[in-house]
Design a protein around this motif. Structure first.
Motif, mmCIF file in Angstrom:
data_model
loop_
_atom_site.group_PDB
_atom_site.id
_atom_site.type_symbol
_atom_site.label_atom_id
_atom_site.label_comp_id
_atom_site.label_asym_id
_atom_site.label_seq_id
_atom_site.Cartn_x
_atom_site.Cartn_y
_atom_site.Cartn_z
ATOM 1 N N PRO A 28 0.831 -1.208 0.000
ATOM 2 C CA PRO A 28 0.000 0.000 0.000
ATOM 3 C C PRO A 28 0.868 1.262 0.000
ATOM 4 O O PRO A 28 1.981 1.257 0.539
ATOM 5 C CB PRO A 28 -0.788 -0.095 1.310
ATOM 6 N N THR A 29 0.335 2.325 -0.598
ATOM 7 C CA THR A 29 1.053 3.599 -0.595
ATOM 8 C C THR A 29 0.698 4.438 0.630
ATOM 9 O O THR A 29 1.473 5.298 1.025
ATOM 10 C CB THR A 29 0.763 4.399 -1.878
ATOM 11 N N ALA A 30 -0.471 4.207 1.231
ATOM 12 C CA ALA A 30 -0.881 4.963 2.414
ATOM 13 C C ALA A 30 -2.020 4.247 3.117
ATOM 14 O O ALA A 30 -2.831 3.570 2.475
ATOM 15 C CB ALA A 30 -1.324 6.374 2.031
ATOM 16 N N VAL A 31 -2.077 4.411 4.423
ATOM 17 C CA VAL A 31 -3.175 3.900 5.253
ATOM 18 C C VAL A 31 -3.547 5.002 6.237
ATOM 19 O O VAL A 31 -2.662 5.583 6.883
ATOM 20 C CB VAL A 31 -2.766 2.628 6.040
ATOM 21 N N PHE A 32 -4.829 5.283 6.338
ATOM 22 C CA PHE A 32 -5.339 6.240 7.311
ATOM 23 C C PHE A 32 -6.464 5.543 8.080
ATOM 24 O O PHE A 32 -7.553 5.373 7.562
ATOM 25 C CB PHE A 32 -5.870 7.506 6.619
ATOM 26 N N ASP A 33 -6.125 5.108 9.304
ATOM 27 C CA ASP A 33 -7.106 4.366 10.092
ATOM 28 C C ASP A 33 -7.015 4.794 11.548
ATOM 29 O O ASP A 33 -6.057 4.408 12.225
ATOM 30 C CB ASP A 33 -6.839 2.872 9.948
ATOM 31 N N PRO A 34 -7.970 5.556 12.068
ATOM 32 C CA PRO A 34 -9.195 5.954 11.388
ATOM 33 C C PRO A 34 -8.920 6.991 10.307
ATOM 34 O O PRO A 34 -7.877 7.599 10.334
ATOM 35 C CB PRO A 34 -10.074 6.521 12.514
ATOM 36 N N PRO A 35 -9.822 7.096 9.386
ATOM 37 C CA PRO A 35 -11.209 6.660 9.295
ATOM 38 C C PRO A 35 -11.420 5.336 8.573
ATOM 39 O O PRO A 35 -12.561 4.941 8.382
ATOM 40 C CB PRO A 35 -11.867 7.800 8.519
#
Length: 122
Positions: A28-35
């Protein structure tokens, strides 16, 4: 105008990351968790796996259908084995003089993914 991003539903981002990393051969190039957002780069177009997105069918080009299916192994169910769709007589939708082959798999999140490959007509 150009396509920037395609969104696809994913309940479990970690499981989706494993599936798409195996299929695409990249992390993956990016993860935003949350949301709850997971991104992959598809040649300059973002594939977004999103907990809040609806399901969709997207088609991904692969060099070799059999190799792509082998790479994802038991992470996906093959719901449509590789089969010839049609021959490209001109280059309107693909390379002229090539057969278009497709296979369909159900990804780790239950979405249908089309895999597309081209083979020169013998």
């Amino acid at each position: 105008m150009r396509l920037v991003q395609v969104a696809q539903h994913a309940d479990d981002l970690e499981r989706a990351a494993a599936f798409y990393s195996a299929l695409l051969g990249s992390e993956p190039t990016a993860v935003f968790d949350p949301p709850g957002l997971l991104f992959f780069d598809l040649g300059g177009v973002r594939l977004l796996l999103d907990r809040n997105a609806p399901t969709a069918v997207h088609y991904l080009y692969v060099d070799d259908l059999a190799a792509a299916i082998e790479r994802i192994g038991d992470r996906a169910e093959v719901i449509g084995p590789p089969h010839r769709i049609f021959t490209h007589e001109d280059s309107t939708l693909g390379p002229a003089g090539h057969d278009e082959w497709q296979a369909f798999v159900r990804d780790s999140e239950g979405n249908t993914v089309g895999l597309v490959s081209f083979r020169a007509v013998a």
